[in-house]
Every structure is written in C-alpha cells, then in structure tokens.
Scaffold this motif. Structure first.
Motif, PDB file in Angstrom:
ATOM      1  N   ARG A 777       0.814  -1.222   0.000  1.00  0.00           N
ATOM      2  CA  ARG A 777       0.000   0.000   0.000  1.00  0.00           C
ATOM      3  C   ARG A 777       0.841   1.262   0.000  1.00  0.00           C
ATOM      4  O   ARG A 777       0.312   2.362  -0.077  1.00  0.00           O
ATOM      5  CB  ARG A 777      -0.921   0.000   1.224  1.00  0.00           C
ATOM      6  N   GLY A 778       2.167   1.126   0.048  1.00  0.00           N
ATOM      7  CA  GLY A 778       3.020   2.300   0.160  1.00  0.00           C
ATOM      8  C   GLY A 778       2.986   3.198  -1.070  1.00  0.00           C
ATOM      9  O   GLY A 778       2.788   4.416  -0.956  1.00  0.00           O
ATOM     10  N   LEU A 779       3.192   2.621  -2.242  1.00  0.00           N
ATOM     11  CA  LEU A 779       3.191   3.439  -3.454  1.00  0.00           C
ATOM     12  C   LEU A 779       1.813   4.026  -3.734  1.00  0.00           C
ATOM     13  O   LEU A 779       1.704   5.131  -4.285  1.00  0.00           O
ATOM     14  CB  LEU A 779       3.675   2.612  -4.654  1.00  0.00           C
ATOM     15  N   MET A 780       0.769   3.287  -3.378  1.00  0.00           N
ATOM     16  CA  MET A 780      -0.576   3.842  -3.530  1.00  0.00           C
ATOM     17  C   MET A 780      -0.725   5.084  -2.653  1.00  0.00           C
ATOM     18  O   MET A 780      -1.308   6.095  -3.056  1.00  0.00           O
ATOM     19  CB  MET A 780      -1.608   2.789  -3.136  1.00  0.00           C
ATOM     20  N   LEU A 781      -0.163   5.037  -1.466  1.00  0.00           N
ATOM     21  CA  LEU A 781      -0.206   6.182  -0.564  1.00  0.00           C
ATOM     22  C   LEU A 781       0.599   7.348  -1.122  1.00  0.00           C
ATOM     23  O   LEU A 781       0.154   8.504  -1.092  1.00  0.00           O
ATOM     24  CB  LEU A 781       0.335   5.765   0.809  1.00  0.00           C
ATOM     25  N   ILE A 782       1.774   7.038  -1.656  1.00  0.00           N
ATOM     26  CA  ILE A 782       2.629   8.095  -2.234  1.00  0.00           C
ATOM     27  C   ILE A 782       1.919   8.769  -3.407  1.00  0.00           C
ATOM     28  O   ILE A 782       1.941   9.997  -3.568  1.00  0.00           O
ATOM     29  CB  ILE A 782       3.975   7.498  -2.666  1.00  0.00           C
ATOM     30  N   ARG A 788       3.332  14.511  -8.418  1.00  0.00           N
ATOM     31  CA  ARG A 788       3.919  13.618  -9.420  1.00  0.00           C
ATOM     32  C   ARG A 788       4.897  12.695  -8.716  1.00  0.00           C
ATOM     33  O   ARG A 788       5.493  13.060  -7.702  1.00  0.00           O
ATOM     34  CB  ARG A 788       4.677  14.409 -10.505  1.00  0.00           C
ATOM     35  N   TRP A 789       5.112  11.515  -9.290  1.00  0.00           N
ATOM     36  CA  TRP A 789       6.157  10.634  -8.793  1.00  0.00           C
ATOM     37  C   TRP A 789       6.610   9.739  -9.933  1.00  0.00           C
ATOM     38  O   TRP A 789       5.930   9.582 -10.945  1.00  0.00           O
ATOM     39  CB  TRP A 789       5.672   9.823  -7.598  1.00  0.00           C
ATOM     40  N   GLY A 790       7.777   9.164  -9.808  1.00  0.00           N
ATOM     41  CA  GLY A 790       8.286   8.306 -10.850  1.00  0.00           C
ATOM     42  C   GLY A 790       9.615   7.705 -10.476  1.00  0.00           C
ATOM     43  O   GLY A 790      10.140   7.931  -9.375  1.00  0.00           O
ATOM     44  N   TRP A 801      11.481   9.297  -7.230  1.00  0.00           N
ATOM     45  CA  TRP A 801      11.325  10.703  -6.892  1.00  0.00           C
ATOM     46  C   TRP A 801       9.855  11.065  -6.754  1.00  0.00           C
ATOM     47  O   TRP A 801       8.979  10.421  -7.336  1.00  0.00           O
ATOM     48  CB  TRP A 801      11.977  11.604  -7.940  1.00  0.00           C
ATOM     49  N   THR A 802       9.625  12.122  -6.009  1.00  0.00           N
ATOM     50  CA  THR A 802       8.272  12.658  -5.841  1.00  0.00           C
ATOM     51  C   THR A 802       8.335  14.179  -5.896  1.00  0.00           C
ATOM     52  O   THR A 802       9.372  14.788  -5.622  1.00  0.00           O
ATOM     53  CB  THR A 802       7.640  12.227  -4.514  1.00  0.00           C
ATOM     54  N   GLU A 803       7.201  14.778  -6.219  1.00  0.00           N
ATOM     55  CA  GLU A 803       7.059  16.236  -6.211  1.00  0.00           C
ATOM     56  C   GLU A 803       5.785  16.588  -5.460  1.00  0.00           C
ATOM     57  O   GLU A 803       4.711  16.028  -5.740  1.00  0.00           O
ATOM     58  CB  GLU A 803       7.015  16.798  -7.637  1.00  0.00           C
ATOM     59  N   GLN A 804       5.925  17.543  -4.540  1.00  0.00           N
ATOM     60  CA  GLN A 804       4.782  18.012  -3.755  1.00  0.00           C
ATOM     61  C   GLN A 804       4.582  19.507  -3.997  1.00  0.00           C
ATOM     62  O   GLN A 804       5.543  20.278  -4.094  1.00  0.00           O
ATOM     63  CB  GLN A 804       5.027  17.780  -2.255  1.00  0.00           C
ATOM     64  N   GLU A 805       3.312  19.877  -4.074  1.00  0.00           N
ATOM     65  CA  GLU A 805       3.005  21.296  -4.207  1.00  0.00           C
ATOM     66  C   GLU A 805       3.337  22.007  -2.907  1.00  0.00           C
ATOM     67  O   GLU A 805       3.108  21.471  -1.809  1.00  0.00           O
ATOM     68  CB  GLU A 805       1.521  21.495  -4.527  1.00  0.00           C
ATOM     69  N   LEU A 806       3.903  23.217  -3.008  1.00  0.00           N
ATOM     70  CA  LEU A 806       4.224  24.005  -1.828  1.00  0.00           C
ATOM     71  C   LEU A 806       2.980  24.701  -1.303  1.00  0.00           C
ATOM     72  O   LEU A 806       2.030  24.974  -2.057  1.00  0.00           O
ATOM     73  CB  LEU A 806       5.283  25.049  -2.163  1.00  0.00           C
ATOM     74  N   PRO A 807       2.966  25.007  -0.017  1.00  0.00           N
ATOM     75  CA  PRO A 807       1.851  25.809   0.502  1.00  0.00           C
ATOM     76  C   PRO A 807       1.768  27.132  -0.255  1.00  0.00           C
ATOM     77  O   PRO A 807       2.785  27.732  -0.632  1.00  0.00           O
ATOM     78  CB  PRO A 807       2.216  26.016   1.969  1.00  0.00           C
ATOM     79  N   SER A 808       0.561  27.613  -0.480  1.00  0.00           N
ATOM     80  CA  SER A 808       0.364  28.788  -1.332  1.00  0.00           C
ATOM     81  C   SER A 808       1.077  30.020  -0.814  1.00  0.00           C
ATOM     82  O   SER A 808       1.495  30.875  -1.585  1.00  0.00           O
ATOM     83  CB  SER A 808      -1.136  29.080  -1.465  1.00  0.00           C
ATOM     84  N   ARG A 809       1.286  30.133   0.469  1.00  0.00           N
ATOM     85  CA  ARG A 809       1.892  31.352   1.000  1.00  0.00           C
ATOM     86  C   ARG A 809       3.369  31.466   0.639  1.00  0.00           C
ATOM     87  O   ARG A 809       3.951  32.536   0.720  1.00  0.00           O
ATOM     88  CB  ARG A 809       1.721  31.403   2.515  1.00  0.00           C
ATOM     89  N   THR A 810       3.989  30.312   0.306  1.00  0.00           N
ATOM     90  CA  THR A 810       5.425  30.372   0.020  1.00  0.00           C
ATOM     91  C   THR A 810       5.712  30.874  -1.382  1.00  0.00           C
ATOM     92  O   THR A 810       6.788  31.370  -1.647  1.00  0.00           O
ATOM     93  CB  THR A 810       6.046  28.983   0.169  1.00  0.00           C
ATOM     94  N   GLY A 811       4.738  30.719  -2.262  1.00  0.00           N
ATOM     95  CA  GLY A 811       4.956  31.177  -3.622  1.00  0.00           C
ATOM     96  C   GLY A 811       6.000  30.340  -4.323  1.00  0.00           C
ATOM     97  O   GLY A 811       6.532  29.381  -3.781  1.00  0.00           O
ATOM     98  N   SER A 812       6.293  30.700  -5.564  1.00  0.00           N
ATOM     99  CA  SER A 812       7.302  29.972  -6.326  1.00  0.00           C
ATOM    100  C   SER A 812       8.145  30.867  -7.198  1.00  0.00           C
ATOM    101  O   SER A 812       9.190  30.472  -7.681  1.00  0.00           O
ATOM    102  CB  SER A 812       6.633  28.909  -7.212  1.00  0.00           C
ATOM    103  N   GLY A 813       7.720  32.107  -7.416  1.00  0.00           N
ATOM    104  CA  GLY A 813       8.433  32.927  -8.391  1.00  0.00           C
ATOM    105  C   GLY A 813       9.801  33.351  -7.950  1.00  0.00           C
ATOM    106  O   GLY A 813      10.655  33.658  -8.767  1.00  0.00           O
TER     107      GLY A 813
END
Length: 816
Positions: A777-782, A788-790, A801-813
């Motif tokens: 059940r681990g990869l299903m959880l991930i 994204r993951w791969g 690897w995995t990618e997680q969205e950052l909290p909106s307050r941190t921004g990205s620009g």
C-alpha cells in the motif's frame, strides 16, 4: 570641263546618242540631203550613194510603203513623229529601226525633216528602262528621293510625297531637315554624306523619321547608294525610304512580350509577381501601370467567383515623379464606381480600352484631387485588363499614357492582355503556394513549442527561421523538457526533406521525445527508441504511397542533452546531428568531443552518451545544419563562423541569438534553421539537502528526523507530516530490496522534490493491495500524497522521486 564650256557625257545606254544613232536629213520632197557616218555604218550606203535620192524608194521596201505613208501623214500633222519602221539596207535586208522625226524650217522658208534612228531592239530596251524609271517615281510603294552632292532634293516619288504629305514640286530644292525633326534629319544626312564620300551603299537601316509638326513616333527603313555618271563623276545620291512604323511597333511589342515572359513569375510571391508585371510594362507599353488584386488573393485565399470584394493596390510604377499624387499607394484598399472602366472590366472579365480618357470624368475612378493632378500630367489614354486564371478573377491591371502622345490602340490592348495572362497564371500559382505554405507553416508552428516557462536549470533563447523560396517548410524542431530532480532535457532535430510530410513527421518525433523524456531514459536510450520509430514511419509511408511518386521520409537527425543543475553534469548524445557549441563563462567557444552517431532511421547501430561538466553560466548552443551549411561555405567554415559569433563575454541570450542569426544567415535562408541557446544555472546549496543512509532498520527513522529538521529550516512545517510518510516509505523499500547505499535528497524549488536513490535497477510498481496483503500500500499512498512521482534509472541503480506542491503562501516565483 574645257574652258568655261561644260561638257555632259552621253549615257552609253542611250540608243539615240551621237555615237549609237544614225542621222539623216530630208528635204520637203523626201530627198536625202544629209547622211551621217553612223547611217553609213548601219545601212551600208555612202553619202554619195544617197544624196538627192528619194528616201522612200531607197530605204523602204515596197511592202512597207503603206506604213511610211501613215507615218508621213502624222509627221506633217504633228511636226514630228516617234515610232518603229522597217528600213532596207544596201543589201536589201529589212531592219527595224526606232525613229525620231522633227520638222526643221530654213531661213528661206523651206521645210526639212531631221531623222535620228537606232536599231529597234536597242530603242525598245531603252524605252523599257525609261518606263521602269518613270514607274519608280510614279507607282513604286517604296519612297525614292534623289539628292545632289550637296543633299538638296532633286526629285521625289509619289510614295515619299504620301509619307510626308507634300508634292514633288514642294520638295524640289529643299533639304531633309526642312521636313523632318532636327535629330532625325541630322542622322539621315550624316549617313548620306558617308555614302557620297565612300561610295559604299547603306542597306536597310531602321531609324526614327518623325515629321515636323506631327505628334507621335515614326520609323523608316532607309537604303542609299551613290549616283555616278558615265565618266565616273558623282551626280548625287539616291535614298529609298519605307515607312516601317507598324512593323517596328509589332517587333517592339514582341520583344517586350519576350522580356516579360522572362521577368514575370520568377518567384512564388504574389506581391513580387505584381511588381514584375508593372516593371515589364513601364515605360515600354505605358507611362503608368497599377495592379489591384482582390483582397482574398493578396492573402493567399480563394477569391469569390464573381470577382467581388475589396481590391488591394499590390504594385505601382510610373515614369512621373511622385506617382502617389495621382495613384493610390501600394497597400490601399478600395473599390471602383459601377460605371468606371475598372468595374466594367471586372464584371465582364474583358479588357476595356479608353483611347481618349478624361481623368476628371465622374467614372474615371479617381478622386477630384487625383483627377486634377492626372489632368495636369496629361493623362489621355487608359487600358484596363482583368487578371484571370483557371476561371477565377484575381484582380485587374490598369495602364495609363501621358508622356507618349499616341493613344492606346487595339494592338496595345492585345499586348497588355498577354502581359496580364502571364502575370495572372503566376499570381494564381503564387496564391496557391502562399495558401499551402501558410497552411504548412501553421501546422509547423502548432507542432513547435511556444515560449518556455522559467526553469531552475537553464535560461533559454531560441530562433526558428523557415526556409525562403520554394523549399517549403521543413522538419527542424527544438524543445526544452523539464525532467525530474530539477533537471532539463534540451533537444534539437531535423527531419529529412521539406513540406507537409516533413512537418508532420517532426510533430510525431517531438511527441515521441516528450514521451521518452517522461520515462527518464538516458540520452543514448532515447535516440535508440527514436531510431526504431523513424524506421517504422518510413515503412508506413512507403506502404501508403505504393505506386505514387512522393517524398519518402528516410531519416532524421537529433541531438538530445540532459543537464542536472545539482551536479552540473550535461549528458549528451547525437544521431548524425551537428555537434553542440559550448561557451564557457570566460568567453571561450569550443566543440566538445561527442560521437556523431548514425542518423535516425538506419537501424541497428548504437549511440553513445558523453558527460560534460559545465560551470555555472556556461552557454550551450544547439542548432540544425541550416545554420552552418550554405552555398558559399562548407560545414567546417560554418562551424568556425558560429564559434566566432558566439565567442566573447556572455551577453543577454536573446541578443546573442540574434547576433548569430545576423552573422551567419542571409535574409531568406535556403533551409530551415532552428537555434537553441541554453545558459546553465546551479541550484543554491541552501535549497538542496543530501544524505547517505545505511541500509538498516533505523534508516527510515533517521530519514524522518533529517527531513523534519530540513523542512523546519525551509519554513515548510506544513509539509512535515506528509513528507515524512513519503520519505519513510521510499527509504524502507530501498533498504529492504536494494541494499547500500541509500541516498536521500530534498530540493526546495517551485515544488518540494524528494529523491531516494539505491543501487538496484528494479523499479517499484503501483498496484492495489488485497485485504489479505500485509504490504503493497506504500506506493498507492505516495501517489495520493504527491503531485507527481516516478522512477529514473542510471547506469548503476535507480532513483525514485516525488514532487509536492508548496503551501500557497510560500509562492514559487522567487525560487529561481
């Protein structure tokens, strides 16, 4: 000349000259009183044998005395006679003579008759020559003038009188300059003097022969020869003249048509073809020419069947300065009044000739200000010819005259129609090509990438230049593909050939590259898969086009590079593609050693990858062969020029891109060109955290602790719980199934990236666990917790690897 008495030599052809004619004198009773030496030679009688004897009894055969009596009666009535009579010589032989008889009156009042005779054959020939000469002056259609040595006119024939509108008496005593314009008269007289001086005749010389006071042009064909008398003295010069104005115009029209056929239609460009038409017609046929095309044609589209719609002024040429004062400039949209010649021509699809054109007339098609300028300029004649091809009305061409005095005539309209026919076919071909070319370009642009988003690994600039001329669109492409772990793939390729097929194949290859890039394959593996794909495409294409001649897609070239901003390593492989150029931060440009590899589509041959360590702010130049290969230099010279253009302190990428294009390419390159510049970046060490963990049961706990501390440092406390679950699952799988070493890396960019590397090449698979399973059940959880993951494979081991969205307050620009 003897003393002051001028002597004139007799013509040796004159049968009545003193040296050739017999002279006899008869008294009133017909008795011989005079007998010349030539009479003795011709008839055999000496003077003593004939003096005092009757000429009728001595010289006339009895059978011919009736003819003599008729001639005598005419002589007495008319005081003379000229004709032919048989004369008997001393041996009784009858000879026919031509006789001239004149009455003479002596001081005593007695009458005598003076006879001059010559053999009838000679007289007949001489009379024929005289009549022929008389016919030349009275009946010949070829003009004939006789000039004395000072070029004064002595005589002209009726043909010359008809050309000049003068009588022979009016011409006698004048010179040519009294009737022709000065320039033309001087030319003719100079040539006549040359004939007089050299004696060499002038044969069929064509030149202007304009009459004074006559408007318009006139051309004549002139021949001349010197007239010499019997003694060799110069009597003058004869000039033969023929009016060849119509023939000259016809020959000039044919020459103009030949030149136009070579000038019109040299390119597949609508505006260029229209300009070639006006260039061919001005100034030879008209003083001003305009071409107006239907707006749809100008855009490369199909015009409406009835020739309806707005017209675009596509070309304009005039011999007068500031033609825009009279004509609308190029690019103007307009229509014509329904009763204007232009509107009638469009409606009927027939040419319109307005020999006497009034620019200020309501139906002239000119506005009042233009009409006033046209009137001042002297515009007086107009032709309008529709441009039709393949059943379509494309526009019209208008021709004006103002400098040439003659109005347009039917022959001019025929020539203008030939011009228009040539141009119409070429314009329609250009329209069709433009339509197809725009369609192909639209397809190609849709298949090529647009603007690339900002990427933490590289800054990029690019140029794509389609081929000029008839080459059509090509299969060149480039791409910047984001990869896992903040890496980036840089791609440039070139499909063999041009046209829709090449563009479509390029789109398929570009899609395939994106798919392969998502699999995180090594560059050489990507090229191997592409090689298989191109081979299959060639087989498919051949099957589709069985029995049909078409362009076969037989291959492509490609260069694939992957840059890692963490390690600063760039891994490259190429398949028959030109090598990249690397510009170091100190301004040195060089070509790295990179195996060329076979072009895609050959099959069965390996590709090799090379790793390059690129310092930060290095510039990588990827391009297609159209940039370096040209008609004036070979590939090696092109590479040298590219390195020279790229060398120097690094400047803004976009400016560098334009500098390279300006330095290496003409305005319209012969082949498609794709250029991609990528300037490398490295990640800030504070944004990357890497740990090597032992493969033991405590590894997940250590990983969770390291992750928590790092996320606190980055201010990402909200992601601690989720990230710890992800890290724990990945590290657990690594130490259970892979072994030492296990590497954990966190990267803080526009997303939070988590990577776990191990030495195993076995990839984990996502599956749904059964209720009786203890794990799975681990990869299903991930998959549920990440964006994204791969998995990506290296030469040794793999990375999950995995990618997680950052909290909106941190921004990205602000991260890169």
């Amino acid at each position: 000349m003897t003393g002051s008495v001028p002597l004139i030599s007799e013509s040796p052809e004159d049968p009545f000259s003193m040296g050739r004619a017999a002279s006899v004198v008869l008294d009133e009773q017909g008795l011989v009183t005079g007998w010349s030496e030539r009479a003795r030679a011709l008839l055999g009688y000496t003077p003593d044998e004939v003096y005092g004897r009757s000429a009728a009894e001595l010289l006339v055969d009895p059978q011919d005395r009736g003819l003599v009596r008729e001639a005598t009666a005419v002589c007495r009535r008319d005081n003379g006679w000229f004709g032919f009579l048989p004369v008997r010589d001393r041996h009784g032989v009858r000879q026919h003579f031509g006789l001239r008889v004149r009455r003479l009156t002596r001081s005593t009042g007695a009458d005598e008759w003076f006879l001059v005779g010559a053999p009838a054959q000679e007289v007949a020939q001489w009379e024929l020559d005289r009549r022929v000469m008389d016919g030349l002056f009275r009946q010949s259609p070829i003009g004939l003038t006789i000039h004395d040595p000072s070029l004064v006119i002595l005589r002209i024939n009726r043909a010359i009188a008809g050309i000049g509108g003068i009588t022979p008496d009016q011409a006698r005593g004048h010179r040519i300059g009294d009737f022709l314009v000065r320039e033309d008269a001087e030319t003719i007289e100079a040539r006549l003097r040359q004939v007089l001086e050299t004696g060499a005749p002038m044969i069929f010389t064509e030149q202007p022969g304009r009459l004074r006071g006559e408007a318009g042009e006139r051309f004549v064909s002139a021949s001349a020869f010197r007239l010499d008398d019997a003694s060799g003295g110069t009597m003058g010069v004869a000039l033969l003249v023929e009016d060849v104005t119509d023939r000259h115009r016809a020959r000039r029209r044919l020459a103009m048509l030949n030149r136009a056929s070579k000038k019109i239609g040299t390119t597949l460009d609508v505006e260029t073809t229209a300009q070639e038409l006006v260039d061919a017609a001005v100034p030879g046929l008209a003083d001003c020419v305009t071409v107006d095309l239907l707006q749809a044609v100008d855009l490369g589209e199909e015009p409406l069947p009835g020739g309806e719609g707005l017209l675009v002024r596509s070309a304009l040429k005039s011999t007068a300065p500031y033609p825009e004062r009279v004509m609308y400039p190029v690019g103007t949209l307009r229509t014509f009044p329904p009763d204007a010649p232009q509107a009638r021509s469009l409606l009927t699809r027939r040419p319109v000739l307005v020999a006497e054109f009034d620019p200020e007339a309501p139906a002239s098609g000119l506005d009042p200000e233009q009409a006033a300028h046209a009137r001042k300029l002297g515009a007086h004649s107009l032709m309008v010819v529709p441009l039709t091809a393949r059943g379509l009305v494309l526009g019209l061409v208008c021709l004006w005259r103002y400098a040439v005095a003659e109005p347009f005539e039917e022959d001019d309209l025929t020539l203008a129609g030939e011009f228009a026919a040539l141009a119409a076919v070429s314009i329609d071909n250009a329209r069709r090509y433009t339509q197809q070319h725009r369609t192909a370009l639209a397809l190609q642009r849709r298949l090529l990438p647009g603007e690339f988003p900002l990427h933490p690994a590289v800054a990029v600039a690019h140029r794509y230049l389609p081929a000029g001329g008839a080459a059509g669109v090509g299969g060149d492409w480039f791409d910047v593909i984001p990869l896992s772990g903040a890496r980036v793939a840089l791609v440039v390729g070139d499909v063999v050939g041009h046209g829709i097929n090449a563009a479509a194949t390029m789109g398929r290859l570009r899609t395939a590259v994106h798919t392969l890039a998502d699999l995180d394959l090594e560059p050489d593996e990507v090229l191997s898969h592409l090689d298989d794909l191109v081979t299959r495409l060639a087989v498919e294409h051949e099957a589709w086009d069985q029995g049909v001649a078409s362009e076969q897609v037989v291959g492509a070239t490609c260069l694939y590079a992957v840059y890692n901003p963490v390690s600063k390593l760039c891994t490259l492989a190429r398949a028959g593609h030109p090598p990249p150029v690397v510009l170091t931060p100190d301004g040195q440009a060089s070509l790295p050693e990179l195996p060329a590899g076979p072009p895609l589509g050959l099959g069965g041959l390996p590709f090799e990858s090379v790793d390059l360590e690129l310092p930060e702010n290095s510039t990588l130049a990827l391009y297609t062969n159209g940039l370096i290969d040209g008609p004036r230099h070979d590939v090696d010279d092109g590479l040298t020029r590219l390195c020279d253009a790229l060398s120097g302190p690094p400047g803004p990428l976009d400016e560098t891109c334009q500098t390279i294009v300006d330095s290496l390419l003409p305005v319209r390159p012969a082949d498609d060109v794709a250029l991609l510049l990528a300037r490398t970046r490295t990640l800030d060490p504070s944004r990357v955290a890497t740990w090597v963990l032992p493969a033991e049961p405590t590894a997940p706990a250590k990983a969770r602790g390291l992750t928590e501390r790092q996320l606190v440092e980055w201010g990402l406390e909200e992601l601690i719980f989720t990230t710890e679950l992800i890290v724990s699952e990945l590290v657990t799988n690594a130490y259970r199934y892979a072994g030492d070493p296990v590497t954990l890396r966190l990267i803080h960019l526009h997303r939070l990236i988590c990577e776990v590397s191990d030495p195993s090449s076995t990839s984990p698979h996502l599956r749904r666990a059964r209720s009786t399973d203890e794990g799975g059940r681990g990869l299903m959880l991930i998959a549920q917790l990440t964006a994204r993951w791969g998995t990506r494979h290296a030469r040794e081991g793999k990375t999950v690897w995995t990618e997680q969205e950052l909290p909106s307050r941190t921004g990205s620009g602000a991260l890169f």
